[in-house]
Design a protein around this motif. Structure first.
Motif, PDB file in Angstrom:
ATOM      1  N   LEU A 134      -5.790  -0.016  13.538  1.00  0.00           N
ATOM      2  CA  LEU A 134      -5.062   0.416  12.305  1.00  0.00           C
ATOM      3  C   LEU A 134      -5.457   2.026  11.668  1.00  0.00           C
ATOM      4  O   LEU A 134      -4.590   2.723  11.501  1.00  0.00           O
ATOM      5  CB  LEU A 134      -5.443  -0.674  11.356  1.00  0.00           C
TER       6      LEU A 134
ATOM      7  N   ILE B 171      -2.876   4.969  11.414  1.00  0.00           N
ATOM      8  CA  ILE B 171      -2.510   5.509  10.028  1.00  0.00           C
ATOM      9  C   ILE B 171      -2.889   7.062  10.425  1.00  0.00           C
ATOM     10  O   ILE B 171      -2.408   8.121   9.883  1.00  0.00           O
ATOM     11  CB  ILE B 171      -3.477   5.143   9.133  1.00  0.00           C
TER      12      ILE B 171
ATOM     13  N   LEU C  31      -0.059   8.551  12.338  1.00  0.00           N
ATOM     14  CA  LEU C  31       1.274   8.492  11.146  1.00  0.00           C
ATOM     15  C   LEU C  31       1.175   9.801  10.270  1.00  0.00           C
ATOM     16  O   LEU C  31       2.077  10.557  10.130  1.00  0.00           O
ATOM     17  CB  LEU C  31       1.167   7.359  10.348  1.00  0.00           C
TER      18      LEU C  31
ATOM     19  N   LEU D 223      -2.438  16.473   0.844  1.00  0.00           N
ATOM     20  CA  LEU D 223      -2.564  15.869   2.246  1.00  0.00           C
ATOM     21  C   LEU D 223      -3.884  16.104   3.237  1.00  0.00           C
ATOM     22  O   LEU D 223      -4.212  15.402   3.747  1.00  0.00           O
ATOM     23  CB  LEU D 223      -1.077  16.277   2.964  1.00  0.00           C
ATOM     24  N   LEU D 224      -4.276  17.452   3.011  1.00  0.00           N
ATOM     25  CA  LEU D 224      -5.393  17.891   3.712  1.00  0.00           C
ATOM     26  C   LEU D 224      -6.576  17.531   2.911  1.00  0.00           C
ATOM     27  O   LEU D 224      -7.657  17.299   3.854  1.00  0.00           O
ATOM     28  CB  LEU D 224      -5.258  19.150   3.999  1.00  0.00           C
TER      29      LEU D 224
ATOM     30  N   LEU E 104      -6.240   7.021   0.973  1.00  0.00           N
ATOM     31  CA  LEU E 104      -4.873   7.116   1.680  1.00  0.00           C
ATOM     32  C   LEU E 104      -3.636   7.017   0.779  1.00  0.00           C
ATOM     33  O   LEU E 104      -2.796   7.694   1.138  1.00  0.00           O
ATOM     34  CB  LEU E 104      -4.894   5.814   2.597  1.00  0.00           C
TER      35      LEU E 104
ATOM     36  N   LYS F 283      -3.137  10.387  -0.130  1.00  0.00           N
ATOM     37  CA  LYS F 283      -2.655  11.213   1.011  1.00  0.00           C
ATOM     38  C   LYS F 283      -1.066  11.015   0.996  1.00  0.00           C
ATOM     39  O   LYS F 283      -0.220  11.910   1.012  1.00  0.00           O
ATOM     40  CB  LYS F 283      -3.298  10.706   2.298  1.00  0.00           C
TER      41      LYS F 283
ATOM     42  N   PHE G 169       2.065  13.261   0.619  1.00  0.00           N
ATOM     43  CA  PHE G 169       3.215  13.587   1.607  1.00  0.00           C
ATOM     44  C   PHE G 169       4.676  13.482   0.737  1.00  0.00           C
ATOM     45  O   PHE G 169       5.381  14.310   1.270  1.00  0.00           O
ATOM     46  CB  PHE G 169       3.210  12.534   2.731  1.00  0.00           C
TER      47      PHE G 169
ATOM     48  N   ALA H 202       3.741   3.253   6.048  1.00  0.00           N
ATOM     49  CA  ALA H 202       2.580   3.602   5.855  1.00  0.00           C
ATOM     50  C   ALA H 202       1.930   2.849   4.618  1.00  0.00           C
ATOM     51  O   ALA H 202       0.761   2.368   4.946  1.00  0.00           O
ATOM     52  CB  ALA H 202       2.387   5.096   5.008  1.00  0.00           C
TER      53      ALA H 202
ATOM     54  N   LEU I 146       0.756  -0.513   6.606  1.00  0.00           N
ATOM     55  CA  LEU I 146      -0.254  -0.064   7.465  1.00  0.00           C
ATOM     56  C   LEU I 146      -1.557  -0.048   6.681  1.00  0.00           C
ATOM     57  O   LEU I 146      -2.805  -0.503   7.116  1.00  0.00           O
ATOM     58  CB  LEU I 146      -0.158   1.159   8.324  1.00  0.00           C
ATOM     59  N   ILE I 147      -1.529   1.039   5.535  1.00  0.00           N
ATOM     60  CA  ILE I 147      -2.783   0.933   4.614  1.00  0.00           C
ATOM     61  C   ILE I 147      -3.270  -0.164   4.150  1.00  0.00           C
ATOM     62  O   ILE I 147      -4.455  -0.550   3.901  1.00  0.00           O
ATOM     63  CB  ILE I 147      -2.354   2.198   3.756  1.00  0.00           C
TER      64      ILE I 147
ATOM     65  N   ARG J  67      -2.688  -3.456   5.038  1.00  0.00           N
ATOM     66  CA  ARG J  67      -3.328  -4.182   6.213  1.00  0.00           C
ATOM     67  C   ARG J  67      -4.872  -3.653   6.528  1.00  0.00           C
ATOM     68  O   ARG J  67      -5.831  -4.375   6.827  1.00  0.00           O
ATOM     69  CB  ARG J  67      -2.757  -4.069   7.296  1.00  0.00           C
ATOM     70  N   TYR J  68      -5.011  -2.390   6.578  1.00  0.00           N
ATOM     71  CA  TYR J  68      -6.296  -1.548   6.850  1.00  0.00           C
ATOM     72  C   TYR J  68      -7.208  -1.836   5.680  1.00  0.00           C
ATOM     73  O   TYR J  68      -8.546  -2.244   6.386  1.00  0.00           O
ATOM     74  CB  TYR J  68      -6.199  -0.079   7.106  1.00  0.00           C
TER      75      TYR J  68
ATOM     76  N   GLN K 129      -8.581  -5.678   6.027  1.00  0.00           N
ATOM     77  CA  GLN K 129      -9.237  -5.636   7.341  1.00  0.00           C
ATOM     78  C   GLN K 129     -10.672  -4.938   7.267  1.00  0.00           C
ATOM     79  O   GLN K 129     -11.617  -5.637   7.559  1.00  0.00           O
ATOM     80  CB  GLN K 129      -8.560  -5.052   8.523  1.00  0.00           C
ATOM     81  N   SER K 130     -10.795  -3.912   6.593  1.00  0.00           N
ATOM     82  CA  SER K 130     -11.877  -3.175   6.777  1.00  0.00           C
ATOM     83  C   SER K 130     -12.644  -2.915   5.246  1.00  0.00           C
ATOM     84  O   SER K 130     -13.705  -2.580   5.201  1.00  0.00           O
ATOM     85  CB  SER K 130     -11.596  -1.661   7.413  1.00  0.00           C
TER      86      SER K 130
ATOM     87  N   MET L 115     -11.626  -0.671   3.286  1.00  0.00           N
ATOM     88  CA  MET L 115     -11.954   0.870   3.193  1.00  0.00           C
ATOM     89  C   MET L 115     -10.457   1.319   2.781  1.00  0.00           C
ATOM     90  O   MET L 115      -9.664   1.034   3.238  1.00  0.00           O
ATOM     91  CB  MET L 115     -12.405   1.412   4.281  1.00  0.00           C
TER      92      MET L 115
ATOM     93  N   LEU M 180     -10.053   6.998   5.585  1.00  0.00           N
ATOM     94  CA  LEU M 180     -10.083   7.042   7.085  1.00  0.00           C
ATOM     95  C   LEU M 180     -11.770   7.444   7.341  1.00  0.00           C
ATOM     96  O   LEU M 180     -12.120   6.680   8.402  1.00  0.00           O
ATOM     97  CB  LEU M 180      -9.543   8.168   7.775  1.00  0.00           C
TER      98      LEU M 180
END
Lengths: 489, 106
Positions: free
Chosen positions: A156, A160, A163, B22-23, B28, B31, B35, B78, B81-82, B84-85, B88-89, B91, B94
């Motif tokens: 993931l 990300i 993406l 974004l930078l 997340l 970010k 975007f 996005a 994914l974020i 789910r991430y 799982q983690s 966090m 990134l």
């Protein structure tokens, strides 16, 4: 006839994406086999049509530009359509066996796979800037989904990061499109070229070209914007890595190349062309060097992609303000490099997947003894490596040979040094893997044997990459075919 | 200077803000918002820049409509994914430590 071919080419992947969304993994696989058959036939048919009659412009549904979608079906586009059909069907067939059907979320592989395919076809055939953007986004979003299919936190994180990089690249490209439209009032590439031929260029569109190429370079993972690629390609499942390395990064490069060849002469300048070439060279050297130092097998292959992508960007300096014959040589060399890298890298990732499946570990040093137990997959890996190292008679050799001639012919000898150094470095990281796999450690003889079909597919791809050197004349002659009716838009 | 050119300039400013976010931001979701801001900036430039004497140009509006659909699809992907991430983690960024300073749980 053409109508049916175009409809089949564009409609099947979308229809199959929706169909497979409704099925489980096993049924999705069966449905996909049928779809692959249709796609291969349609792609071959279109390629033969163009090889006989030359290219043409095609208005989708009879609606012309600017609001309709105008497709540009020329020799280069159909060559890549055919390449996509070859590589994607190999990856699809491999994935049907390789991917674990017992995890419920893996059934989403099929719809994502088909969306990816439809996006690729849209990009190869796209004739205007905005539809290329839509195709690019379709590719990026499905590719990110495919990476995330791994399901764990690392997959993931990689997806990300991928993406975010892809979205930033798309926005830079779209900003360039907005500036182009603001300046010229048209989105068709051919239309902008017509305008540029009749007017003197100003500064605005130069900025637009720079923005678009930068965004596309980010999506193609050109050094120093390559950091997202190795984690994403390394952690994805092997058939997915093969798709990403072979086709997805090529789509954004293809657009950048088309833009450069159309606008570069009037909007670009020597410094920018040389700068892009130097970034490509740095990618070749740095990517190969990092590939030598990786401990994970798939990371070696992923960094090798970073290096091989670097060669592609030599197109920019080798086609700017040189004679037409040298420019043509460079374009042919780059096209062969795209095709041979796609075939060889797909073979390599699929074979690497088999090796990893067999030894149960993804580390390079865990390969010890695998040469006795899985010689066939290792041989495919080796054959693909021959093309990457650009030894004769592979397609990689023909590509590097043309590039070498173009760089010497245009007096830019420094690119020849990069080509030589890149070849040597790629030999270094590939021989490291062979050495690990021929090592004999007495206590390891626990190997899992993957099924025969998994082993055959990478071999076929590797043989195609190797054989490309023999048929490069024919491939290049179809690519160079002129349009049937001149200057249609 | 026409009003539509003003839109285009506002769009350029939004692009800059979005790019910075974004930078530089690490959370997340931030970010992702950056975007979206950058995307809105691009759309504003797209409709504002083409200058005509006869009134608004319909083509960029059609393009922006498509662009918005693409941006929504990307944002939805996005967010999934974020989320789910994060589950799982634990966090929300990134790089580093769990529950980064400015972020925390959603």
């Amino acid at each position: 006839m053409t109508l049916w071919l175009m409809a089949g080419l564009l409609f099947t992947p979308l229809a199959w994406a929706v169909l497979t969304l409704l099925t489980d993994f096993v049924w999705g696989r069966r449905v996909t086999w049928v779809g692959i058959l249709v796609q291969v036939f349609v792609s071959l048919g279109l390629w033969l049509t163009v090889a006989q009659n030359g290219g043409f412009y095609y208005d989708l549904g009879g609606w012309g530009a600017p609001l309709g979608i105008e497709l540009r079906v020329d020799g280069l586009a159909v060559t890549f359509v055919l390449l996509t059909a070859a590589v994607a069907s190999a990856c699809g067939l491999h994935a049907g066996v390789y991917i674990d059907r017992h995890k419920s979320w893996h059934r989403y592989f099929w719809p994502l796979f088909w969306f990816l395919w439809s996006g690729l076809n849209a990009v190869w055939l796209g004739g205007d800037l905005f539809n290329l953007y839509v195709g690019l986004e379709l590719i990026s979003l499905s590719a990110v989904g495919l990476v995330a299919l791994g399901g764990n936190a690392n997959a993931l994180r990689a997806s990300i990061r991928y993406l975010l990089a892809a979205l930033l690249g798309s926005l830079a490209y779209l900003l360039g499109v907005a500036l182009i439209y603001g300046q010229f009032g048209t989105l068709s590439i051919a239309g902008v070229v017509l305008w540029l031929d009749s007017h003197s260029a100003s500064a605005g569109p130069g900025l637009a070209l720079a923005l678009m190429v930068t965004g596309l370079a980010l999506k193609t993972a050109l050094f120093p914007l390559h950091r997202w690629l190795p984690p994403a390609h390394g952690i994805a499942k092997s058939p997915v890595s093969a798709l990403l390395s072979a086709l997805v990064v090529k789509a954004s490069f293809y657009i950048a190349a088309r833009l450069w060849l159309a606008f570069g002469e009037s909007l670009g300048n020597q410094a920018a062309a040389q700068a892009v070439g130097f970034m490509g060279s740095a990618a070749v050297i740095w990517g190969s060097w990092l590939a030598c130092k990786q401990v994970q097998l798939k990371q070696v292959v992923a960094y090798s992609s970073v290096a091989q992508i670097g060669y592609l960007f030599l197109l920019f300096p080798l086609t700017y303000s040189v004679s037409d014959s040298i420019s043509l040589q460079a374009q042919q060399g780059i096209t062969l490099q795209v095709i041979s890298h796609a075939l060889a890298k797909a073979a390599m990732f699929l074979a690497a997947g088999n090796l990893i499946l067999s030894v149960g570990s993804s580390r390079v040093d865990a390969l010890a003894g695998v040469s006795r137990f899985l010689p066939f997959s290792l041989f495919s890996f080796g054959l693909a490596g021959v093309s990457l190292m650009s030894l004769p008679p592979s397609g990689g050799f023909a590509a590097k040979w043309l590039l070498l001639q173009a760089s010497l012919g245009s007096g830019q000898w420094w690119w020849a040094l990069v080509l030589l150094a890149g070849g040597l470095l790629s030999a270094a990281y590939l021989f490291r893997i062979y050495r690990a796999s021929f090592a004999e450690i007495p206590e390891t003889d626990q190997f899992f044997h993957p099924s025969k079909s998994l082993e055959v597919i990478p071999m076929v791809l590797a043989l195609m990459a190797l054989g490309l050197g023999f048929v490069s004349e024919q491939v290049l002659s179809v690519m160079a075919l002129p349009f049937a009716e001149e200057g249609a838009p | 200077m026409t009003p539509s050119l003003l839109y285009a300039m506002a769009g350029a400013v939004l692009c800059g803000i979005g790019l910075f976010g974004l930078l530089r931001l690490s959370h997340l979701l931030r970010k992702l918002l950056a975007f979206n801001i950058m995307g809105s900036g691009v759309f504003l430039i797209m409709v504002g820049l083409p200058q005509h004497h006869v009134g608004p140009d319909p083509v960029p509006q059609a393009l922006v409509l498509t662009g918005i659909v693409v941006a929504i699809a990307a944002t939805a992907l996005a967010v999934v994914l974020i989320r789910r991430y994060y589950h799982q983690s634990g966090m929300a960024s990134l790089e580093g430590e769990a529950d980064s300073r400015e972020g925390g749980p959603l």
